[in-house]
Write a protein that holds these residues in place. Structure first.
Motif: not given
Length: 190
Positions: A86, A152-153, A155-156, A159, A168, A171-173, A175-176
């Protein structure tokens, strides 16, 4: 200049033009002019536009893999290696030239009409998912976590490309981090 050098120049030029403007917006004459080769030479090295696109995707895969692995290798702690994916995305999203994932872009433009492009995109994504799965396994996580983090990656990337903002990745990090902690707790209680 050798044939390999000319070929490399054409592929690098095509990569830059396709990524900036889109594959379908760049004609063979545009590519010929930018790469400073004759149309005859271009077609002798690449018999079709699809063959150039496939060469560009091979180049992109190699650059992605090399860059990602280098970022991950800087981390020594297994969980940190997963999160480095991320961090790598954040660095990529921060570049002025970021226009999203070249594989997603190519698939969106040509996937329905070019089985070769569709396959190249699928292989690239599968290899990324397998890489994330190895990192997650090394960190003590399970296959479900690996799939979630790969999504997640991905989607980031989409996005960030659409929004034009790098947020993104962070945010993804975060969430990870949450998913990793929950998965490791769950594995410890199993």
């Amino acid at each position: 200049m050798t044939e390999d050098e000319i070929r490399d120049r054409i592929v690098a030029t095509a990569d830059e033009l396709y990524y900036a403007r889109s594959i379908q917006a760049v004609g063979m004459d545009d590519l010929r002019q930018a790469a400073e080769v004759s149309l005859k030479r271009l077609y002798s090295l690449f018999p079709s536009k699809e063959s150039i696109v496939l060469a560009v995707l091979v180049r992109r895969h190699e650059r992605w893999t090399t860059g990602l692995e280098a970022a991950v290798e800087e981390e020594k702690v297994p969980e940190g290696r997963v999160l480095a994916v991320f961090d790598y995305l954040l660095d990529w999203f921060d570049t002025d030239s970021f226009r999203g994932c070249g594989f997603i872009n190519a698939f969106g433009e040509l996937g329905a009409v070019s089985p070769g492009v569709a396959n190249a995109a699928r292989v690239h994504k599968r290899l990324f998912q397998e890489y994330v799965a190895r990192l997650v396994s090394d960190a003590g996580g399970g296959p479900e976590l690996a799939a979630q983090l790969a999504i997640l990656a991905e989607g980031a990337q989409t996005t960030a490309a659409i929004s034009g903002e790098n947020t993104a990745a962070g945010q993804a990090r975060r969430a990870a981090e949450t998913l990793i902690a929950a998965d490791l707790r769950s594995m410890a209680h199993s």
